[in-house]
Write a protein that holds these residues in place. Structure first.
Motif, mmCIF file in Angstrom:
data_model
loop_
_atom_site.group_PDB
_atom_site.id
_atom_site.type_symbol
_atom_site.label_atom_id
_atom_site.label_comp_id
_atom_site.label_asym_id
_atom_site.label_seq_id
_atom_site.Cartn_x
_atom_site.Cartn_y
_atom_site.Cartn_z
ATOM 1 N N TRP A 594 36.993 51.250 37.547
ATOM 2 C CA TRP A 594 36.260 51.339 38.815
ATOM 3 C C TRP A 594 36.609 50.163 39.677
ATOM 4 C CZ3 TRP A 594 32.822 55.254 40.236
ATOM 5 C CH2 TRP A 594 32.545 56.205 39.231
ATOM 6 N N ALA A 595 36.542 50.390 41.022
ATOM 7 C CA ALA A 595 36.754 49.329 41.984
ATOM 8 C C ALA A 595 36.027 49.669 43.281
ATOM 9 C CB ALA A 595 38.239 49.118 42.247
ATOM 10 N N TRP A 596 35.778 48.673 44.133
ATOM 11 C CA TRP A 596 35.060 48.829 45.406
ATOM 12 C C TRP A 596 36.022 48.575 46.547
ATOM 13 C CZ3 TRP A 596 30.029 50.374 44.871
ATOM 14 C CH2 TRP A 596 29.422 50.158 43.620
ATOM 15 N N ALA A 597 35.802 49.281 47.668
ATOM 16 C CA ALA A 597 36.555 49.054 48.904
ATOM 17 C C ALA A 597 35.651 49.323 50.090
ATOM 18 C CB ALA A 597 37.787 49.951 48.954
ATOM 19 N N ALA A 598 35.771 48.522 51.124
ATOM 20 C CA ALA A 598 34.920 48.658 52.308
ATOM 21 C C ALA A 598 35.601 49.511 53.354
ATOM 22 C CB ALA A 598 34.586 47.283 52.883
ATOM 23 N N TRP A 599 34.739 50.345 54.030
ATOM 24 C CA TRP A 599 35.296 51.106 55.155
ATOM 25 C C TRP A 599 35.788 50.154 56.226
ATOM 26 C CZ3 TRP A 599 30.551 54.839 55.029
ATOM 27 C CH2 TRP A 599 30.791 55.851 54.075
ATOM 28 N N GLY A 600 36.892 50.569 56.836
ATOM 29 C CA GLY A 600 37.471 49.726 57.882
ATOM 30 C C GLY A 600 38.384 48.624 57.351
ATOM 31 N N VAL A 606 44.315 44.080 49.085
ATOM 32 C CA VAL A 606 44.354 44.380 47.660
ATOM 33 C C VAL A 606 42.966 44.779 47.195
ATOM 34 C CG1 VAL A 606 44.868 43.473 45.375
ATOM 35 C CG2 VAL A 606 46.279 42.796 47.315
ATOM 36 N N VAL A 607 42.869 45.919 46.536
ATOM 37 C CA VAL A 607 41.590 46.449 46.045
ATOM 38 C C VAL A 607 41.427 46.136 44.562
ATOM 39 C CG1 VAL A 607 40.272 48.560 45.728
ATOM 40 C CG2 VAL A 607 41.600 48.242 47.802
ATOM 41 N N ALA A 608 42.496 46.308 43.809
ATOM 42 C CA ALA A 608 42.432 46.101 42.354
ATOM 43 C C ALA A 608 43.839 45.807 41.850
ATOM 44 C CB ALA A 608 41.842 47.326 41.654
ATOM 45 N N LYS A 609 43.898 45.461 40.600
ATOM 46 C CA LYS A 609 45.186 45.180 39.977
ATOM 47 C C LYS A 609 45.199 45.749 38.564
ATOM 48 C CE LYS A 609 48.426 41.507 38.856
ATOM 49 N NZ LYS A 609 48.750 40.079 38.939
ATOM 50 N N ILE A 610 46.186 46.584 38.321
ATOM 51 C CA ILE A 610 46.360 47.180 36.991
ATOM 52 C C ILE A 610 47.248 46.247 36.178
ATOM 53 C CG2 ILE A 610 47.099 49.220 35.719
ATOM 54 C CD1 ILE A 610 44.795 49.680 37.636
ATOM 55 N N ARG A 611 46.817 45.923 34.990
ATOM 56 C CA ARG A 611 47.569 45.037 34.113
ATOM 57 C C ARG A 611 47.910 45.763 32.827
ATOM 58 N NH1 ARG A 611 44.272 39.722 33.251
ATOM 59 N NH2 ARG A 611 42.679 41.250 32.727
ATOM 60 N N PRO A 709 33.020 46.041 36.465
ATOM 61 C CA PRO A 709 33.221 47.476 36.304
ATOM 62 C C PRO A 709 32.157 48.239 37.054
ATOM 63 C CG PRO A 709 32.221 46.574 34.346
ATOM 64 C CD PRO A 709 32.495 45.402 35.232
ATOM 65 N N GLY A 710 32.398 49.510 37.221
ATOM 66 C CA GLY A 710 31.428 50.383 37.847
ATOM 67 C C GLY A 710 30.170 50.494 37.015
ATOM 68 N N ALA A 711 28.966 50.668 37.682
ATOM 69 C CA ALA A 711 27.679 50.724 37.001
ATOM 70 C C ALA A 711 27.236 52.125 36.673
ATOM 71 C CB ALA A 711 26.605 50.041 37.871
ATOM 72 N N GLY A 712 28.066 53.097 36.781
ATOM 73 C CA GLY A 712 27.713 54.464 36.403
ATOM 74 C C GLY A 712 26.713 55.055 37.369
ATOM 75 N N ALA A 713 25.669 55.784 36.837
ATOM 76 C CA ALA A 713 24.675 56.464 37.655
ATOM 77 C C ALA A 713 23.779 55.477 38.358
ATOM 78 C CB ALA A 713 23.845 57.411 36.777
#
Length: 883
Positions: A594-600, A606-611, A709-713
């Motif tokens: 999971w990752a976060w990105a802002a509108w605009g 850079v939003v995230a990085k895969i390693r 990480p993402g918090a799910g529901a």
């Protein structure tokens, strides 16, 4: 006074007699030939010491000669004058000088004086050809450069007056070629310079002119009538242009001198050849040799006399039976050898072979006996051995010799000698005989086996089959039989330490060498991750007595195969929860992140990085990242080698609240292996993105890296609530305060992690391990005992992280993949610094700061893979917390 007058003549006579006694009593004069009668040759009476009147009174005259003399003594004056024609050629022929010996008599008292008269040559004889006209027949198809012998002219004079030169009347078709052989023998040839055309000029009439070297020169001429013949375009050809034969002067009549043979390329009657013989020198010796017209055999028909003629020059003409006939020519030079007709004889009375190659100098090899049936100087024999080394002759007694060893032998250099014993008598010329002696050399074991190379480099691919042939070694032993029969074995060598687990393992557990053929076999499959280099020695031993041996070092390099798939790294600070990185990484080779990105958000953020990491090395561990879904022009993109997920354009509300990205990580192996990561990106307002970033920073500040990480529901509900109240100023103030508080908390935690945790790591037990990662996502570490730090000059961010070996491994399957016992590992970029990476990297890699960072790594061979952990971190987490 009268007494003085009486004794005067007596004294003069006594003085003259004493002078003649001392001078040999001889007077020399010189007169040119063809001098006119009455020409004064010399004042003989005056030279003899006679006064005026005495020659006539004492009857000075010449003694009677066997033939009529051409000079006489004048009675009145006592001068020697020419009485008749002097012809040097008639008197002396070709002999030079031409001297006539005369005896002069004087009476009262009777005395005899010797006078030598030299008749000098003048140029009174013009060159003379054998015939005034010579007819030649030349085929129309004769090639330019064809040569036709001509009989040269002769000149009875001597010296420069007999030196002849030849000229040919102007013609464009022919030229002359005068060749000089040994003994001042000249051969004259007519050379075809331009092809003939019978239809244009059927007959060529040329004038051959011979000029001598006199002053003025005299000339002789011969007309050459050359008929151009048509067809039959191949003339007979001899295999030699000049044949040389030696004949003893006591050769019997009928003896075969030589057999000449000519060949004609034509067919039928045009190739039937008949031979004829011409005597070039001397021309009066035509009855001495004869030739068989059909076989070409030249035999002796007359008596040979070396004192009369020592050399014969013959010309053999071979004419075919074509129409018109063509002919070829060769010269036969017969040299008559004088007497001494018994050659020495050599016998081998005893022979002791073979000779051991370690035989001592002076060892007797053979006994020889030499004799010659001639007597005197012709029977005295001298012996020598050829070649001069390593054997020599020692005379034991008359006619007996011993063949002894003069130098040490080496069978490997010369296994056998052909010795020739040569005997020569003292005749003139001497006769020779020889006897060959074959001396084989027996072998001793004096050479150790020697490998072609001191060090062999062998490359073997990992996962090879047990029993596969790796290489073939060969040692050369120049000895023979058992002394040169070589057997091979693995002498010593092995590997130990962490590369193969605990303990030391000998090389014989990995490889084996065939004792007879020297083939190197693999006893088990090789694993590059466990073993990269195996060095050992192979010994070669011969079967001699005592045996000799030689060694060679073998360096076995295991070549990496692409047998490990890329493994995703989890976030270092990931927490539990639905969809968390820890759960997503439970399945090997894939993960849901999971990752976060802002509108605009602007393009390029850079939003995230895969390693990810690959346990292989080189190209097999060089990873690339591809965005598999969504295809086409989506709002996100992924760096090909960095793994950074960034915005491809500005994010809009039309993109929806969530984007699902499927990213495939592939290596560069053949065939390539891959792993798949699923990244869910939530699109929120700018304020919520700031709250998410602050929460992520607080949760990961203690570790210095990672992504919340993402918090799910529950995380989704909180996001919905925040969206509904985002327009309320109260909540905005609260959010600002919360962000400020979290910022202060982050600063405090940063300071704590900057000093306390780093000190704990640097002072913790065990050697520190340096891990350097560039922006392209390639990881490596070095097993160095010293603590090192990698910093890229001018880099905006760095993935440098320091781990201590006493830290527990991360949970999940990553710990299993990174279990101890794995061998050294070198990432593609780090391996480039150690001499194992691709020769040329893509432009994007060469320009990144991380690439410059890895280029500065120390060159080390022993590398080990990083434990496989999957995870995602935002761009801000690239900086370690303690640096």
């Amino acid at each position: 006074m009268a007494m003085c007058v009486c004794w005067g003549p007596v004294v003069r006579v006594l003085v003259l007699q004493a002078a003649w006694a001392l001078g040999g009593g001889q007077v020399r004069y010189s007169v040119p030939e063809e001098a006119k009668a009455g020409t004064v040759v010399g004042r003989l009476a005056q030279d003899l010491g006679l006064e005026a009147g005495e020659p006539e009174a004492r009857r000075l005259r010449l003694a009677a000669q066997g033939r009529r003399a051409s000079v006489e003594v004048s009675g009145a004056s006592g001068a020697l004058v020419v009485s008749s024609r002097l012809d040097r050629e008639e008197l002396c022929g070709k002999s030079a000088p031409c001297a006539l010996r005369l005896e002069v008599l004087v009476e009262r008292p009777l005395r005899v004086f010797h006078v030598e008269l030299e008749v000098t040559d003048i140029n009174d004889n013009a060159p003379l050809f054998p015939a005034a006209r010579k007819n030649l027949s030349i085929a129309e198809l004769s090639l330019p450069g064809s040569r036709f012998p001509l009989e040269g002219a002769s000149d009875a004079d001597i010296g420069a007056n007999a030196q002849l030169s030849y000229t040919l009347s102007p013609t464009e078709h022919f030229r002359l070629d005068l060749q000089k052989a040994e003994e001042d023998v000249e051969f004259l040839f007519l050379v075809l310079a331009k092809p003939l055309d019978r239809e244009t000029v059927p007959v060529h009439r040329l004038v051959l002119t011979a000029s001598d070297g006199g002053r003025p020169p005299l000339t002789g001429r011969m007309e050459l009538v050359i008929s151009v013949l048509d067809a039959n375009d191949n003339a007979p050809q001899f295999n030699q242009s000049v044949y040389k034969v030696q004949l003893p002067e006591n050769t019997e009549r009928g003896t075969l001198v030589i057999r000449v043979s000519a060949t004609d390329l034509d067919e039928g009657t045009n190739r039937n050849i008949s031979y004829s013989l011409q005597h070039l020198f001397p021309q009066d010796g035509r009855d001495v040799f004869g030739i068989d017209r059909n076989s070409g055999e030249i035999r002796v028909r007359g008596d040979l006399d070396y004192e009369d003629v020592g050399l014969y020059r013959l010309q053999v003409d071979a004419a075919d039976q074509g129409n018109p006939p063509l002919s070829g020519h060769c010269k036969v030079v017969v040299e008559v050898v004088d007497a001494n007709d018994n050659a020495p004889e050599v016998w081998v009375t005893s022979l002791s072979v073979p000779v051991p190659e370690d035989a001592a100098v002076g060892t007797v090899v053979a006994l020889l006996s030499v004799s010659d049936r001639d007597s005197g100087a012709n029977g005295r024999v001298r012996c020598a051995v050829w070649p001069a080394a390593p054997f020599g002759l020692v005379a034991t007694f008359a006619g007996s010799y011993s063949l002894v060893l003069r130098e040490a032998l080496d069978r490997e250099r010369v296994p056998e000698y052909e010795v020739e014993v040569r005997a020569e008598d003292g005749g003139a010329p001497p006769l020779r005989a020889s006897r060959g002696v074959r001396v084989p050399v027996s072998d001793v074991n004096d050479n150790a086996p020697a490998f072609a190379q001191a060090v062999y480099t062998v490359l073997a691919r990992e996962n090879n089959a047990a029993g596969a042939e790796l290489a073939r070694l060969w040692a050369r032993d120049p000895d023979e039989a058992g002394n040169g029969r070589v057997s091979y074995s693995v002498a010593e060598g092995g590997v130990g330490g962490a590369a193969v687990g605990a303990g030391w393992r000998p090389a014989s557990s990995y490889v084996s060498v065939d004792a007879e053929s020297g083939r190197l076999w693999a006893l088990q499959p090789l694993d590059y991750e466990e073993l990269q280099v195996l060095q050992f020695e192979v010994r070669a031993v011969d079967a001699g007595e005592p045996p000799l041996c030689g060694n060679a070092t073998v360096q076995l390099f295991v070549v990496d195969e692409n047998d490990n798939a890329p493994a995703l790294l989890p976030p270092a600070g990931g927490g539990p929860g639905p969809g968390s990185a820890g759960e997503a990484a439970s399945g090997p080779g894939s993960g849901a992140l999971w990752a976060w990105a802002a509108w605009g958000a602007p393009a390029g953020q850079v939003v995230a990085k895969i390693r990810a990491v690959d346990a292989d090395s080189g190209y097999n561990a060089w990873l690339r990242y591809e965005l598999w879904e969504p295809r086409g022009k989506g709002p996100f993109r992924v760096g090909l080698y960095s793994g950074e997920v960034s915005t491809a354009r500005a994010l809009e509300e039309a993109d929806g609240p969530r984007q699902r990205l499927v990213i495939v990580v592939r290596d560069h192996g053949e065939p390539s292996r891959s792993a798949t990561a699923t990244l869910s990106v939530s699109l929120v307002e700018g304020a919520e993105a700031a709250l998410a970033a602050a929460g992520s920073s607080s949760s990961s500040s203690s570790s210095g890296a990672g992504l919340r990480p993402g918090a799910g529901a529950e995380g989704g509900a909180a996001a919905a609530t925040a969206t509904a109240t985002a327009t309320t100023n109260v909540w905005l103030v609260v959010a600002i305060c919360a962000v400020s508080s979290l910022f202060l908390l982050a600063v405090v935690l940063y300071g704590a992690s900057r000093w306390a945790p780093r000190a704990a790591v640097l002072s913790g037990p065990g050697p520190a391990t340096l891990v350097c990662a560039s922006e392209v996502g390639s990881w490596s570490y070095s097993q160095r005992q010293s603590r090192s730090l990698c910093v890229a000059d001018g880099a905006g961010k760095s993935d440098l992280m320091v781990f201590s070996p006493n830290f527990p491994p991360p949970p999940g399957p990553a710990a299993e993949n990174g279990s101890p016992g794995k061998g050294p590992f070198l990432s593609p970029l780090a391996s480039r610094a150690a001499g194992k990476c691709p020769a040329r990297l893509p432009e994007e890699l060469r320009e990144t700061p991380g690439a410059r960072l890895e280029a500065a790594l120390p060159h080390e061979r022993d590398r080990s893979p990083v434990p496989a952990v999957a995870g995602v971190s935002p761009a801000s987490s690239a900086k370690p917390g303690g640096l």
